[in-house]
Design a protein around this motif. Structure first.
Motif, PDB file in Angstrom:
ATOM      1  N   LEU A   1      12.933 -25.957  65.085  1.00  0.00           N
ATOM      2  CA  LEU A   1      13.915 -25.762  63.860  1.00  0.00           C
ATOM      3  C   LEU A   1      13.495 -24.824  62.885  1.00  0.00           C
ATOM      4  O   LEU A   1      12.294 -24.950  62.585  1.00  0.00           O
ATOM      5  N   THR A   2      14.351 -24.416  62.402  1.00  0.00           N
ATOM      6  CA  THR A   2      14.481 -23.517  61.130  1.00  0.00           C
ATOM      7  C   THR A   2      15.459 -24.275  60.410  1.00  0.00           C
ATOM      8  O   THR A   2      16.529 -23.894  60.612  1.00  0.00           O
ATOM      9  N   LYS A   3      14.946 -24.660  59.257  1.00  0.00           N
ATOM     10  CA  LYS A   3      16.096 -25.203  58.334  1.00  0.00           C
ATOM     11  C   LYS A   3      15.766 -24.513  56.957  1.00  0.00           C
ATOM     12  O   LYS A   3      14.552 -24.620  56.205  1.00  0.00           O
ATOM     13  N   THR A   4      16.687 -24.104  56.314  1.00  0.00           N
ATOM     14  CA  THR A   4      16.717 -23.171  55.167  1.00  0.00           C
ATOM     15  C   THR A   4      17.321 -23.764  53.782  1.00  0.00           C
ATOM     16  O   THR A   4      17.629 -23.176  52.707  1.00  0.00           O
ATOM     17  N   THR A   5      17.794 -24.925  53.916  1.00  0.00           N
ATOM     18  CA  THR A   5      18.420 -25.627  52.640  1.00  0.00           C
ATOM     19  C   THR A   5      17.958 -27.165  52.422  1.00  0.00           C
ATOM     20  O   THR A   5      17.112 -27.703  53.432  1.00  0.00           O
ATOM     21  N   THR A   6      17.865 -27.552  51.273  1.00  0.00           N
ATOM     22  CA  THR A   6      17.729 -28.961  50.706  1.00  0.00           C
ATOM     23  C   THR A   6      18.928 -29.740  50.726  1.00  0.00           C
ATOM     24  O   THR A   6      19.098 -30.804  50.090  1.00  0.00           O
ATOM     25  N   CYS A   7      20.234 -29.227  50.632  1.00  0.00           N
ATOM     26  CA  CYS A   7      21.231 -29.794  50.359  1.00  0.00           C
ATOM     27  C   CYS A   7      21.389 -30.857  51.375  1.00  0.00           C
ATOM     28  O   CYS A   7      20.968 -30.902  52.732  1.00  0.00           O
ATOM     29  N   PRO A   8      22.281 -32.132  51.024  1.00  0.00           N
ATOM     30  CA  PRO A   8      22.499 -33.235  52.040  1.00  0.00           C
ATOM     31  C   PRO A   8      23.243 -32.819  53.149  1.00  0.00           C
ATOM     32  O   PRO A   8      24.233 -31.787  53.108  1.00  0.00           O
ATOM     33  N   GLY A   9      23.084 -33.447  54.219  1.00  0.00           N
ATOM     34  CA  GLY A   9      24.127 -33.052  55.272  1.00  0.00           C
ATOM     35  C   GLY A   9      24.356 -34.374  56.277  1.00  0.00           C
ATOM     36  O   GLY A   9      23.737 -35.376  56.155  1.00  0.00           O
ATOM     37  N   LEU A  10      25.074 -34.140  57.170  1.00  0.00           N
ATOM     38  CA  LEU A  10      25.564 -35.270  58.317  1.00  0.00           C
ATOM     39  C   LEU A  10      25.363 -34.635  59.339  1.00  0.00           C
ATOM     40  O   LEU A  10      25.682 -33.420  59.628  1.00  0.00           O
ATOM     41  N   TYR A  11      25.007 -35.449  60.647  1.00  0.00           N
ATOM     42  CA  TYR A  11      24.725 -34.736  61.948  1.00  0.00           C
ATOM     43  C   TYR A  11      25.521 -35.794  62.974  1.00  0.00           C
ATOM     44  O   TYR A  11      25.319 -37.024  62.551  1.00  0.00           O
ATOM     45  N   SER A  12      25.998 -35.244  64.170  1.00  0.00           N
ATOM     46  CA  SER A  12      26.064 -36.437  65.183  1.00  0.00           C
ATOM     47  C   SER A  12      25.643 -35.658  66.295  1.00  0.00           C
ATOM     48  O   SER A  12      25.380 -34.509  66.727  1.00  0.00           O
TER      49      SER A  12
ATOM     50  N   GLY B   1      28.404 -34.948  80.380  1.00  0.00           N
ATOM     51  CA  GLY B   1      27.624 -35.012  81.954  1.00  0.00           C
ATOM     52  C   GLY B   1      28.607 -35.058  83.111  1.00  0.00           C
ATOM     53  O   GLY B   1      29.996 -34.703  82.958  1.00  0.00           O
ATOM     54  N   GLU B   2      28.113 -35.609  84.208  1.00  0.00           N
ATOM     55  CA  GLU B   2      28.937 -35.418  85.477  1.00  0.00           C
ATOM     56  C   GLU B   2      30.317 -36.186  85.277  1.00  0.00           C
ATOM     57  O   GLU B   2      30.175 -37.313  84.757  1.00  0.00           O
ATOM     58  N   GLY B   3      31.077 -35.950  86.056  1.00  0.00           N
ATOM     59  CA  GLY B   3      32.317 -36.694  86.253  1.00  0.00           C
ATOM     60  C   GLY B   3      33.106 -36.812  84.883  1.00  0.00           C
ATOM     61  O   GLY B   3      34.088 -37.538  84.776  1.00  0.00           O
ATOM     62  N   GLY B   4      33.004 -35.851  84.183  1.00  0.00           N
ATOM     63  CA  GLY B   4      33.500 -35.879  82.774  1.00  0.00           C
ATOM     64  C   GLY B   4      33.174 -36.618  81.784  1.00  0.00           C
ATOM     65  O   GLY B   4      33.775 -37.042  80.713  1.00  0.00           O
ATOM     66  N   TYR B   5      31.893 -37.287  82.178  1.00  0.00           N
ATOM     67  CA  TYR B   5      31.302 -38.200  81.164  1.00  0.00           C
ATOM     68  C   TYR B   5      31.032 -37.354  79.494  1.00  0.00           C
ATOM     69  O   TYR B   5      30.900 -36.361  79.417  1.00  0.00           O
ATOM     70  N   TYR B   6      31.593 -38.269  78.534  1.00  0.00           N
ATOM     71  CA  TYR B   6      31.614 -37.853  77.166  1.00  0.00           C
ATOM     72  C   TYR B   6      31.330 -38.934  76.134  1.00  0.00           C
ATOM     73  O   TYR B   6      31.911 -40.152  76.482  1.00  0.00           O
ATOM     74  N   LEU B   7      30.394 -38.703  75.613  1.00  0.00           N
ATOM     75  CA  LEU B   7      30.154 -39.560  74.305  1.00  0.00           C
ATOM     76  C   LEU B   7      29.565 -39.128  73.006  1.00  0.00           C
ATOM     77  O   LEU B   7      28.745 -38.408  73.181  1.00  0.00           O
ATOM     78  N   SER B   8      30.424 -39.370  72.011  1.00  0.00           N
ATOM     79  CA  SER B   8      30.225 -38.924  70.791  1.00  0.00           C
ATOM     80  C   SER B   8      29.538 -39.972  69.696  1.00  0.00           C
ATOM     81  O   SER B   8      30.276 -40.952  69.548  1.00  0.00           O
ATOM     82  N   GLU B   9      28.413 -40.005  69.292  1.00  0.00           N
ATOM     83  CA  GLU B   9      27.888 -40.831  68.578  1.00  0.00           C
ATOM     84  C   GLU B   9      28.161 -40.456  66.947  1.00  0.00           C
ATOM     85  O   GLU B   9      28.659 -39.840  66.834  1.00  0.00           O
ATOM     86  N   GLY B  10      28.229 -41.820  66.237  1.00  0.00           N
ATOM     87  CA  GLY B  10      28.417 -41.546  64.952  1.00  0.00           C
ATOM     88  C   GLY B  10      27.775 -40.562  63.858  1.00  0.00           C
ATOM     89  O   GLY B  10      26.599 -40.339  64.179  1.00  0.00           O
ATOM     90  N   MET B  11      28.327 -40.219  62.668  1.00  0.00           N
ATOM     91  CA  MET B  11      27.579 -39.368  61.912  1.00  0.00           C
ATOM     92  C   MET B  11      26.473 -40.208  61.293  1.00  0.00           C
ATOM     93  O   MET B  11      26.423 -41.367  60.936  1.00  0.00           O
TER      94      MET B  11
END
Length: 134
Positions: free
Chosen positions: A52-63, A68-78
């Motif tokens: 990784l290259t990160k150029t900021t100290t600002c706060p942030g959120l990620y998820s 995957g196979e068969g249309g699998y989809y899972l989104s985790e919380g922020m």
């Protein structure tokens, strides 16, 4: 009022365009890619190797989003970001493979944003990590 000489119009316009491009399309605050070389099992915790290259100290959120196979989809919380400033640094991040992950190809995408002011969020999306579930 003086007129601008014609030979200066194009250079001035180019400078204005360059400034507008920096404002409208700033460099990403974080870039990188991850990898894991072995097959995985549903419910297994692995160490994904991230460069990784990160150029900021600002706060942030990620998820994290899994597809995957068969249309699998899972989104985790922020979650809050916690990677320090870095320049092509390598991190090993403990990552839990979803217990519902299907057999076959599984893709992990990490995306989010950094908020460096009240009016501007800098979105990011890291390159996907491709895994094989057995």
């Amino acid at each position: 009022m003086k007129k601008i000489r014609p030979e200066f119009i194009v250079p001035i316009a180019m400078v204005i365009l360059a400034i507008a491009m920096v404002i409208m399309f700033p460099a990403p605050k974080i870039t990188g890619h991850g990898s894991y070389d072995n097959n995985v099992q549903p419910g297994q915790t692995i160490l994904v190797k991230w460069t990784l290259t990160k150029t900021t100290t600002c706060p942030g959120l990620y998820s994290r989003t899994w597809t995957g196979e068969g249309g699998y989809y899972l989104s985790e919380g922020m979650r809050s970001t916690n990677i320090p400033l870095s320049d092509n640094d390598v991190y090993r991040v403990a990552t839990l493979i979803p217990s519902t992950a299907p057999i076959g190809h599984l893709q992990l995408v990490v995306s989010g944003y950094y908020e460096c002011s009240h009016w501007r969020k800098y979105k990011f999306k890291l390159e996907p990590v491709i895994l094989i579930v057995e």
